[in-house]
Design an enzyme around this catalytic site. Structure first.
Site, PDB file in Angstrom:
ATOM      1  N   HIS B 231       0.855  -1.192   0.000  1.00 20.37           N
ATOM      2  CA  HIS B 231       0.000   0.000   0.000  1.00 20.37           C
ATOM      3  C   HIS B 231       0.886   1.235   0.000  1.00 20.37           C
ATOM      4  O   HIS B 231       1.907   1.262   0.697  1.00 20.37           O
ATOM      5  CB  HIS B 231      -0.849  -0.074   1.272  1.00 20.37           C
ATOM      6  CG  HIS B 231      -1.745   1.092   1.487  1.00 20.37           C
ATOM      7  ND1 HIS B 231      -1.292   2.296   1.975  1.00 20.37           N
ATOM      8  CD2 HIS B 231      -3.073   1.242   1.291  1.00 20.37           C
ATOM      9  CE1 HIS B 231      -2.308   3.138   2.066  1.00 20.37           C
ATOM     10  NE2 HIS B 231      -3.394   2.538   1.658  1.00 20.37           N
ATOM     11  N   ARG B 274      -2.577   1.325  -4.655  1.00 21.84           N
ATOM     12  CA  ARG B 274      -2.439  -0.140  -4.700  1.00 21.84           C
ATOM     13  C   ARG B 274      -2.788  -0.594  -6.110  1.00 21.84           C
ATOM     14  O   ARG B 274      -3.513   0.094  -6.829  1.00 21.84           O
ATOM     15  CB  ARG B 274      -3.430  -0.803  -3.738  1.00 21.84           C
ATOM     16  CG  ARG B 274      -3.174  -0.556  -2.272  1.00 21.84           C
ATOM     17  CD  ARG B 274      -4.043  -1.457  -1.423  1.00 21.84           C
ATOM     18  NE  ARG B 274      -5.321  -0.879  -1.087  1.00 21.84           N
ATOM     19  CZ  ARG B 274      -6.369  -1.593  -0.653  1.00 21.84           C
ATOM     20  NH1 ARG B 274      -6.284  -2.898  -0.545  1.00 21.84           N
ATOM     21  NH2 ARG B 274      -7.499  -0.994  -0.341  1.00 21.84           N
ATOM     22  N   LYS B 277      -6.354  -0.176  -8.129  1.00 23.77           N
ATOM     23  CA  LYS B 277      -7.191   0.839  -7.479  1.00 23.77           C
ATOM     24  C   LYS B 277      -7.112   2.107  -8.320  1.00 23.77           C
ATOM     25  O   LYS B 277      -6.344   2.187  -9.279  1.00 23.77           O
ATOM     26  CB  LYS B 277      -6.718   1.109  -6.047  1.00 23.77           C
ATOM     27  CG  LYS B 277      -6.894  -0.071  -5.124  1.00 23.77           C
ATOM     28  CD  LYS B 277      -8.322  -0.260  -4.669  1.00 23.77           C
ATOM     29  CE  LYS B 277      -8.508   0.211  -3.246  1.00 23.77           C
ATOM     30  NZ  LYS B 277      -9.892   0.280  -2.815  1.00 23.77           N
ATOM     31  N   ASP B 280      -5.181   8.694  -7.199  1.00 28.77           N
ATOM     32  CA  ASP B 280      -5.551   9.534  -6.045  1.00 28.77           C
ATOM     33  C   ASP B 280      -4.395  10.493  -5.819  1.00 28.77           C
ATOM     34  O   ASP B 280      -3.254  10.056  -5.665  1.00 28.77           O
ATOM     35  CB  ASP B 280      -5.784   8.642  -4.822  1.00 28.77           C
ATOM     36  CG  ASP B 280      -6.203   9.427  -3.580  1.00 28.77           C
ATOM     37  OD1 ASP B 280      -5.870  10.620  -3.457  1.00 28.77           O
ATOM     38  OD2 ASP B 280      -6.857   8.820  -2.708  1.00 28.77           O
ATOM     39  N   CYS B 282      -3.258  12.130  -3.387  1.00 28.41           N
ATOM     40  CA  CYS B 282      -2.415  12.082  -2.176  1.00 28.41           C
ATOM     41  C   CYS B 282      -1.216  11.165  -2.386  1.00 28.41           C
ATOM     42  O   CYS B 282      -0.153  11.377  -1.787  1.00 28.41           O
ATOM     43  CB  CYS B 282      -3.203  11.691  -0.932  1.00 28.41           C
ATOM     44  SG  CYS B 282      -3.777   9.994  -0.856  1.00 28.41           S
ATOM     45  N   TYR B 283      -1.356  10.174  -3.298  1.00 33.63           N
ATOM     46  CA  TYR B 283      -0.222   9.284  -3.561  1.00 33.63           C
ATOM     47  C   TYR B 283       0.872   9.983  -4.376  1.00 33.63           C
ATOM     48  O   TYR B 283       1.974   9.453  -4.500  1.00 33.63           O
ATOM     49  CB  TYR B 283      -0.689   7.971  -4.204  1.00 33.63           C
ATOM     50  CG  TYR B 283      -1.562   7.184  -3.257  1.00 33.63           C
ATOM     51  CD1 TYR B 283      -2.925   7.019  -3.487  1.00 33.63           C
ATOM     52  CD2 TYR B 283      -1.032   6.654  -2.074  1.00 33.63           C
ATOM     53  CE1 TYR B 283      -3.725   6.352  -2.585  1.00 33.63           C
ATOM     54  CE2 TYR B 283      -1.829   5.981  -1.163  1.00 33.63           C
ATOM     55  CZ  TYR B 283      -3.176   5.834  -1.425  1.00 33.63           C
ATOM     56  OH  TYR B 283      -3.977   5.173  -0.524  1.00 33.63           O
ATOM     57  N   ASP B 329      -8.754  14.811  -4.494  1.00 32.07           N
ATOM     58  CA  ASP B 329      -8.269  13.461  -4.810  1.00 32.07           C
ATOM     59  C   ASP B 329      -8.241  13.264  -6.335  1.00 32.07           C
ATOM     60  O   ASP B 329      -7.214  12.921  -6.912  1.00 32.07           O
ATOM     61  CB  ASP B 329      -9.258  12.527  -4.102  1.00 32.07           C
ATOM     62  CG  ASP B 329      -9.213  11.065  -4.470  1.00 32.07           C
ATOM     63  OD1 ASP B 329      -8.593  10.700  -5.484  1.00 32.07           O
ATOM     64  OD2 ASP B 329      -9.802  10.260  -3.745  1.00 32.07           O
ATOM     65  N   ASP B 336     -10.412  18.761  -0.206  1.00 28.77           N
ATOM     66  CA  ASP B 336     -10.241  18.655   1.247  1.00 28.77           C
ATOM     67  C   ASP B 336      -8.800  18.987   1.603  1.00 28.77           C
ATOM     68  O   ASP B 336      -7.930  19.056   0.730  1.00 28.77           O
ATOM     69  CB  ASP B 336     -10.660  17.274   1.784  1.00 28.77           C
ATOM     70  CG  ASP B 336      -9.813  16.138   1.254  1.00 28.77           C
ATOM     71  OD1 ASP B 336     -10.384  15.172   0.695  1.00 28.77           O
ATOM     72  OD2 ASP B 336      -8.568  16.194   1.389  1.00 28.77           O
ATOM     73  N   HIS B 339      -5.911  16.194   0.906  1.00 28.78           N
ATOM     74  CA  HIS B 339      -5.474  16.072  -0.484  1.00 28.78           C
ATOM     75  C   HIS B 339      -4.762  17.331  -0.963  1.00 28.78           C
ATOM     76  O   HIS B 339      -3.835  17.261  -1.767  1.00 28.78           O
ATOM     77  CB  HIS B 339      -6.642  15.697  -1.402  1.00 28.78           C
ATOM     78  CG  HIS B 339      -7.063  14.276  -1.248  1.00 28.78           C
ATOM     79  ND1 HIS B 339      -8.072  13.889  -0.397  1.00 28.78           N
ATOM     80  CD2 HIS B 339      -6.568  13.122  -1.786  1.00 28.78           C
ATOM     81  CE1 HIS B 339      -8.203  12.571  -0.424  1.00 28.78           C
ATOM     82  NE2 HIS B 339      -7.295  12.073  -1.261  1.00 28.78           N
TER      83      HIS B 339
END
Lengths: 334, 388
Positions: B231, B274, B277, B280, B282-283, B329, B336, B339
């Site tokens: 992850h 992952r 998935k 996003d 934030c990654y 995201d 938010d 993110h």
């Protein structure tokens, strides 16, 4: 934060409602935290018991309030010391049910999962729960994660809980260890068969298989390769099976010893890849696997040709393909 | 709204990953994301360069900062995080928190401090390593003398030590869960505050490497606990821990990189957390930072080239900015603070460690990839804790 609200921002009446709900939730939490400041003395008076209901309500809607779960543990342990065994057993079941309700609404709340594990695993708790009741609860515990993983097969909290519960079961029933591992593997296989793209299931297969497999590494590899080939033949553009396949090709640990992957096996896999590529010449993962196989077979020049294709199709990863090319040159010299 | 040309549509059909017909839910979710990204890109004027909406983001963040001390109702257990996300985002954007506001934030955070020396998620909550880490980093990101002086080093040291377990791992709180996030939060504070160089360092470091090596999954990524699935967030935590304690053997860095390289989304350009998935933002940081982190271990500059920094920058700027400030995201979800922070932190990694060009206008400040503080704030805190 993730998936908390999808779609457009609320406005007007909706926003008002949301703010009101937020304020109400905050008030519950505030009252609950306030209650914890009082010194805990047994017996707990009526006033305390009434206020304690607030903690339950706060946790149902806000299971990330880890302080309140800690509070639940403090109160529970106090009652363990003083209340009758029947009452304690009943309280224990209520605590478990509270975590179920919390997790239904918030399947990824760390402290809620932790509280549940504590109830089942903790030595001090175990001292106050009749062992048959505890064993029965632990034996049927996997139903929760089964349900959660039915709702979301990628919920890693659910998968982690399964691993931990299995450990607890093994510690209580050590003679059943190998059966428990096999049952778990059967569950994993069911999830894979439901949906080949469920990478979490493939991951857990990688963890379980070496524990369960009792044949020689070569047989293990051949059987696994057959299994995974079915998956990527059916769905060649889904990454999951390919990544698992690559791990097998590199000599996945079987019984903690890395299997030596025979040339014949690698050549069989190469043939399978090529067959697939005849039908789907742009199947990126098949090409990546082909490059890896050619490298392992020390056929550097052919590998390089495949890498050229990959770089064209997948320019984002050109840094990585450059690195792989370096490996080809090493393999010429080998 | 611009209607895409048939050429553009044809091109999209060629480039998207979901053109190969599927039946599962994850595939159709992926298709939806790709379509949204495509439509956003179509709406953009090809003549105009893509801009970082600096003033809008700063304005929104400053507004959030003012609301913060009065209590942000819905996220009660994470108030330290809110402070960090806002302050660090402003810092990356080159904005300075006004001194009176900064002072209010310091006093607000002080109320989260628990008797045992750690920080909780808010006033009256018990100590938690993630809350401690976020509060501590928020104060370091503020970087004022008042902020740094407000930190109770002795208390922190005691709390972190209390969370250390027999097997080398850390628990997040008394009775709380044990996982790699906890270790990162513990070592992050201990590393910056100087505890690892003190006598207590031995106790804190003990068996960390051993625990970390049990976390690497079959595909090279790192899980939260032994046997856990790889992850992005946990992989970041694991690698950052190895860097902090200087353990080069705990993890196979090569395999981590190979895993990370595969997380960049072919069409969108951002990272997924992952396999299989969705992208996003934030990654952008959790996975993006892996490249400079591993480079610091294996000393190779080429590591920075392993990811497509321009594509990452493009995803953040094109798809994640809201016109009224803040980042999200992915297209289709609201903005938010979390993110906003990590999309901007990832942008910083792309610009300062990758080869993304910022053309000055889109530049964000350089972040330290281990601790995620702007370099000057990191240095100030580092020196401060070693002078005391």
């Amino acid at each position: 934060m993730h998936g908390r609200r999808k779609g457009t921002r609320p406005s007007g009446v909706e926003l008002q409602e949301e703010l009101q709900q937020g304020a109400a939730a905050a008030e519950l939490i505030r009252k609950a935290l306030q209650l914890r400041k009082q010194t805990l003395i047994y017996p707990l008076d009526t006033s305390f018991r009434e206020k304690y209901l607030v903690v339950e309500r706060a946790l149902e809607t806000n299971p990330d309030e880890y302080t309140l779960w800690a509070f639940r543990r403090e109160v529970f342990l106090l009652r363990c010391e003083h209340d009758s065994p029947e009452t304690v057993l009943s309280l224990w079941k209520e605590e478990l049910f509270l975590t179920t309700r919390a997790l239904q609404r918030h399947p990824k709340a760390y402290p809620a999962w932790q509280h549940r594990l504590w109830l089942l695993e903790d030595a001090e708790v175990a001292n106050h729960i009749p062992s048959e009741a505890r064993l029965e609860a632990i034996k049927s515990e996997q139903k929760l994660s089964q349900y959660m993983l039915f709702k979301d097969g990628r919920n890693f909290h659910g998968w982690a809980h399964r691993m931990r519960v299995k450990s607890v079961l093994i510690s209580v029933l050590p003679e059943h260890e190998s059966q428990l591992e096999r049952e778990e593997l059967a569950f994993v296989e069911e999830k894979i068969n439901d949906d080949f793209s469920n990478y979490s299931a493939w991951h857990h297969r990688s963890v379980l298989l070496p524990k369960v497999h009792d044949q020689s590494s070569e047989v293990f590899l051949t059987e696994e390769l057959d299994y995974v080939r079915q998956a990527f033949y059916t769905e060649p553009n889904v990454q999951s099976a390919w990544f698992y396949h690559r791990w097998l090709l590199a000599g996945a640990p079987a019984r903690r010893m890395k299997a030596h992957v025979q040339t014949r096996l690698l050549e069989d896999e190469l043939m399978a890849c090529n067959e697939l590529l005849e039908i789907e010449p742009e199947a990126k993962y098949a090409l990546q696997t082909k490059a890896q196989l050619l490298l392992q077979l020390k056929r550097g020049m052919e590998a390089e040709a495949v890498i050229d294709d990959l770089e064209r199709m997948d320019p984002m990863r050109k840094g990585y393909y450059r690195y792989l090319r370096g490996q080809c040159h090493i393999s010429y010299q080998a | 709204m611009k209607i895409p040309s048939s050429e553009a549509l044809a091109q999209f059909e060629k480039e998207r990953t979901t053109n190969q017909g599927k039946a599962t839910d994850s595939w159709s979710e992926q298709a939806t994301v790709e379509e949204r990204v495509f439509l956003l890109r179509q709406e953009a004027d090809p003549e105009k360069p893509i801009l970082l909406l600096r003033e809008k983001h700063v304005s929104w963040l400053m507004h959030c900062l003012h609301v913060l001390p009065r209590g942000f109702k819905a996220f009660d257990a994470v108030q330290g995080w809110l402070a960090f996300w806002i302050v660090h985002s402003l810092d990356l954007l080159g904005a300075t928190v006004p001194s009176e506001t900064a002072s209010q934030v310091v006093q607000h955070i002080k109320r989260f401090e628990d008797a045992d020396g750690g920080y909780g998620g808010g006033p009256g909550q018990c100590s938690h390593l993630a809350c401690t880490f976020s509060a501590f980093m928020a104060l370091c990101a503020l970087g004022t003398d008042e902020a740094l002086q407000s930190i109770n080093r002795d208390g922190l040291r005691n709390f972190i030590l209390q969370m250390k377990q027999e097997d080398g791992s850390f628990r997040v709180s008394d009775g709380g869960e044990t996982d790699v996030r906890a270790m990162y939060c513990a070592l992050g504070v201990a590393g910056l505050a100087g505890f690892l160089d003190e006598d207590i360092g031995t106790a804190l470091r003990k068996d960390c490497g051993k625990y970390l090596s049990g976390l690497q999954a079959f595909d090279g990524g790192i899980g939260g606990e032994p046997g856990g699935e790889a992850h992005g967030g946990n992989t970041f935590c694991g690698v950052a821990c190895a860097v902090i304690i200087g353990d080069k053997e705990a993890l196979d860095a090569d395999k981590v990189l190979k895993w990370a390289v595969m997380r960049q989304m072919h069409y969108e350009g951002g990272f997924q957390g992952r396999t299989n998935k969705l992208v996003d933002s934030c990654y952008s940081y959790w996975v993006g930072a892996l490249f400079p982190l591993v480079a610091s271990v294996n000393g190779s500059k080429k590591t920075a080239e392993l990811f497509d920094a321009e594509a990452l920058q493009r995803y953040v700027l094109e798809c994640c900015q809201l016109s009224n400030g803040g980042l999200r995201d992915k297209p289709g979800v609201p903005r938010d603070l979390m993110h906003t922070c990590y999309a901007l932190s990832g942008l910083s990694v792309a610009q300062h460690f990758g080869k993304a060009k910022s053309n000055g206008v889109n530049g964000v400040r350089k972040t330290n990839p281990v601790y995620n503080l702007c370099e000057d704030k990191f240095e100030k805190a580092w020196l401060f804790f070693r002078e005391v």
